[in-house]
Design an enzyme around this catalytic site. Structure first.
Site, PDB file in Angstrom:
ATOM      1  N   ARG A 161      33.948  36.322  44.208  1.00 37.06           N
ATOM      2  CA  ARG A 161      35.098  36.599  45.054  1.00 37.06           C
ATOM      3  C   ARG A 161      34.651  37.545  46.170  1.00 37.06           C
ATOM      4  O   ARG A 161      33.691  38.285  46.013  1.00 37.06           O
ATOM      5  CB  ARG A 161      36.223  37.228  44.251  1.00 37.06           C
ATOM      6  CG  ARG A 161      36.682  36.378  43.048  1.00 37.06           C
ATOM      7  CD  ARG A 161      37.687  37.127  42.195  1.00 37.06           C
ATOM      8  NE  ARG A 161      38.124  36.333  41.049  1.00 37.06           N
ATOM      9  CZ  ARG A 161      37.524  36.338  39.861  1.00 37.06           C
ATOM     10  NH1 ARG A 161      36.452  37.109  39.671  1.00 37.06           N
ATOM     11  NH2 ARG A 161      37.972  35.596  38.873  1.00 37.06           N
ATOM     12  N   LYS A 186      37.417  40.931  38.430  1.00 40.71           N
ATOM     13  CA  LYS A 186      38.807  41.282  38.172  1.00 40.71           C
ATOM     14  C   LYS A 186      38.951  41.817  36.753  1.00 40.71           C
ATOM     15  O   LYS A 186      38.249  41.403  35.843  1.00 40.71           O
ATOM     16  CB  LYS A 186      39.690  40.034  38.346  1.00 40.71           C
ATOM     17  CG  LYS A 186      39.751  39.533  39.769  1.00 40.71           C
ATOM     18  CD  LYS A 186      40.475  38.211  39.858  1.00 40.71           C
ATOM     19  CE  LYS A 186      41.919  38.303  39.428  1.00 40.71           C
ATOM     20  NZ  LYS A 186      42.636  37.034  39.611  1.00 40.71           N
ATOM     21  N   HIS A 258      36.611  32.368  50.370  1.00 40.99           N
ATOM     22  CA  HIS A 258      36.806  31.870  49.002  1.00 40.99           C
ATOM     23  C   HIS A 258      36.365  30.420  48.865  1.00 40.99           C
ATOM     24  O   HIS A 258      36.124  29.947  47.751  1.00 40.99           O
ATOM     25  CB  HIS A 258      38.283  32.001  48.611  1.00 40.99           C
ATOM     26  CG  HIS A 258      38.514  32.045  47.133  1.00 40.99           C
ATOM     27  ND1 HIS A 258      38.237  33.153  46.364  1.00 40.99           N
ATOM     28  CD2 HIS A 258      38.982  31.101  46.277  1.00 40.99           C
ATOM     29  CE1 HIS A 258      38.547  32.903  45.111  1.00 40.99           C
ATOM     30  NE2 HIS A 258      38.989  31.663  45.024  1.00 40.99           N
ATOM     31  N   ARG A 261      33.267  29.856  46.927  1.00 37.96           N
ATOM     32  CA  ARG A 261      33.440  29.889  45.465  1.00 37.96           C
ATOM     33  C   ARG A 261      33.776  28.498  44.939  1.00 37.96           C
ATOM     34  O   ARG A 261      33.213  28.046  43.937  1.00 37.96           O
ATOM     35  CB  ARG A 261      34.530  30.898  45.113  1.00 37.96           C
ATOM     36  CG  ARG A 261      34.803  31.091  43.628  1.00 37.96           C
ATOM     37  CD  ARG A 261      35.751  32.274  43.456  1.00 37.96           C
ATOM     38  NE  ARG A 261      36.269  32.390  42.112  1.00 37.96           N
ATOM     39  CZ  ARG A 261      35.647  33.008  41.105  1.00 37.96           C
ATOM     40  NH1 ARG A 261      34.460  33.536  41.311  1.00 37.96           N
ATOM     41  NH2 ARG A 261      36.196  33.092  39.909  1.00 37.96           N
ATOM     42  N   HIS A 284      35.531  33.213  35.031  1.00 39.35           N
ATOM     43  CA  HIS A 284      36.895  32.809  34.709  1.00 39.35           C
ATOM     44  C   HIS A 284      37.286  33.314  33.328  1.00 39.35           C
ATOM     45  O   HIS A 284      36.516  33.202  32.375  1.00 39.35           O
ATOM     46  CB  HIS A 284      37.027  31.280  34.737  1.00 39.35           C
ATOM     47  CG  HIS A 284      37.080  30.726  36.121  1.00 39.35           C
ATOM     48  ND1 HIS A 284      36.821  29.405  36.396  1.00 39.35           N
ATOM     49  CD2 HIS A 284      37.356  31.309  37.315  1.00 39.35           C
ATOM     50  CE1 HIS A 284      36.934  29.200  37.703  1.00 39.35           C
ATOM     51  NE2 HIS A 284      37.260  30.335  38.277  1.00 39.35           N
ATOM     52  N   TYR A 293      38.523  22.234  38.705  1.00 41.62           N
ATOM     53  CA  TYR A 293      37.431  21.629  39.467  1.00 41.62           C
ATOM     54  C   TYR A 293      37.119  20.235  38.928  1.00 41.62           C
ATOM     55  O   TYR A 293      36.777  19.331  39.684  1.00 41.62           O
ATOM     56  CB  TYR A 293      36.190  22.514  39.396  1.00 41.62           C
ATOM     57  CG  TYR A 293      36.387  23.857  40.048  1.00 41.62           C
ATOM     58  CD1 TYR A 293      36.383  23.991  41.424  1.00 41.62           C
ATOM     59  CD2 TYR A 293      36.599  24.997  39.279  1.00 41.62           C
ATOM     60  CE1 TYR A 293      36.579  25.218  42.031  1.00 41.62           C
ATOM     61  CE2 TYR A 293      36.796  26.231  39.872  1.00 41.62           C
ATOM     62  CZ  TYR A 293      36.785  26.327  41.253  1.00 41.62           C
ATOM     63  OH  TYR A 293      36.986  27.542  41.838  1.00 41.62           O
TER      64      TYR A 293
END
Length: 331
Positions: A161, A186, A258, A261, A284, A293
């Site tokens: 990110r 995150k 982004h 990514r 993730h 995806y």
């Protein structure tokens, strides 16, 4: 008993609950702060009262729904932003409910039953290898150009990110040969991502040329401070205009930092890498996120197949379809 004012509960929610008890990140605090700034201004306008004078009783389901509609219609927020604002409000009311128990007004408690608004999931956009290379080679030999080339190379290599990349310090490029990088993701989660040999060489050359200290940002701005998200986006738009001259497909596309990514995730998937490995690569929390995806890749393949599949001729003398089936087909 008098219903507590928002002026008494909100500061305790932020200082005691979010910061001391839950120890959430500064970004979460900032997002919740912005939500209540917008909400208090909206309630102030509707009730013609200062925010410090508002009682908890004004936080009804009807008022919150009006506020959410205001975000979408007047501020043109997306459904995802609307749901994020609702999540902040519900978090506060869960705290108030635990604190006040039966003293929490019932109209306020009904806010917790407001559902999330469903929204369509757009097909994930990504770059081709030719487009990635065009962006990387569009940069020049200036200090800014070399930094931005390393920036885009790292975004593509790591799938990080933007917030993770601009937070990288020189000391986060682990080991003496700079073969991997540590990212702070995150939820205060850290992960280590291997670097390609080309990226390793660029990192080593960049650190040596600029004599960067271990605690210095790897990708600084001209003042020696970490780049901002808006700065990264501005630099990308700058080089995209130049790259579009070489690869016209880059024109008229919405490409953000982004996008890199999404790009590395799709390229890994198309190269046969298992979704579980891609999830670890991208950091993730849930495999369901990585599954998007897979769905995007399958959808693209179906579209390609539809273009080359011949249309079947209608059978002569076939019976008319059932009326109910015709109705369902038209839905």
């Amino acid at each position: 008993m008098k219903t507590p004012d928002l002026a008494n509960l909100l500061p305790r929610f932020f200082t005691e609950h979010l910061v001391e008890q839950r120890n959430v990140s500064s970004r979460t605090v900032a997002a919740y702060r912005d939500t209540f700034r917008l909400l208090l201004r909206f309630l102030q306008r509707c009730h013609r009262a200062k925010p410090a004078e508002l009682s908890l009783q004004v936080l009804t389901a009807s008022n919150v729904l009006d506020f959410l509609s205001h975000l979408e219609r007047e501020r043109h927020n997306s459904v995802r932003s609307r749901n994020a604002r609702l999540a902040a409000i519900r978090s506060f009311l869960h705290y108030a409910s635990d604190l006040l128990g039966p003293e929490l007004p019932e109209p306020t408690r009904r806010v917790l039953s407001i559902p999330w608004k469903r929204h369509s999931q757009p097909l994930l956009g990504f770059l081709s290898r030719e487009e990635v290379q065009a962006i990387l080679t569009a940069t020049d030999s200036s200090w800014t150009g070399r930094r931005d080339q390393l920036l885009f190379q790292l975004l593509y290599n790591t799938g990080a990110r933007v917030s993770e990349i601009i937070a990288v310090r020189v000391q986060d490029v682990l080991t003496g040969d700079s073969s991997q990088i540590q990212l702070h993701g995150k939820g205060r989660k850290h992960r280590v991502v291997p670097l390609w040999r080309q990226t390793q060489k660029q990192v080593r050359r960049w650190i040596k040329e600029n004599e960067l200290a271990p605690d210095a940002p790897l990708l600084p701005n001209r003042f020696g401070q970490p780049m901002s998200r808006s700065g990264v986006a501005w630099q990308l738009r700058r080089w995209l205009r130049k790259a579009a001259g070489q690869v016209p497909s880059l024109e008229r596309r919405r490409i953000s930092p982004h996008t890199f990514r999404h790009t590395i995730a799709m390229h890994l998937l198309q190269s046969g890498v298992a979704p579980e490995i891609i999830a670890l690569w991208l950091g993730h929390e849930s495999p369901n996120t990585t599954h998007l995806y897979v769905e995007a890749d399958l959808e693209m393949k179906r579209r390609t197949l539809d273009k080359i599949t011949p249309t079947r001729a209608k059978r002569q003398g076939s019976k008319p379809s059932d009326q109910l089936l015709r109705f369902l087909d038209q839905l």
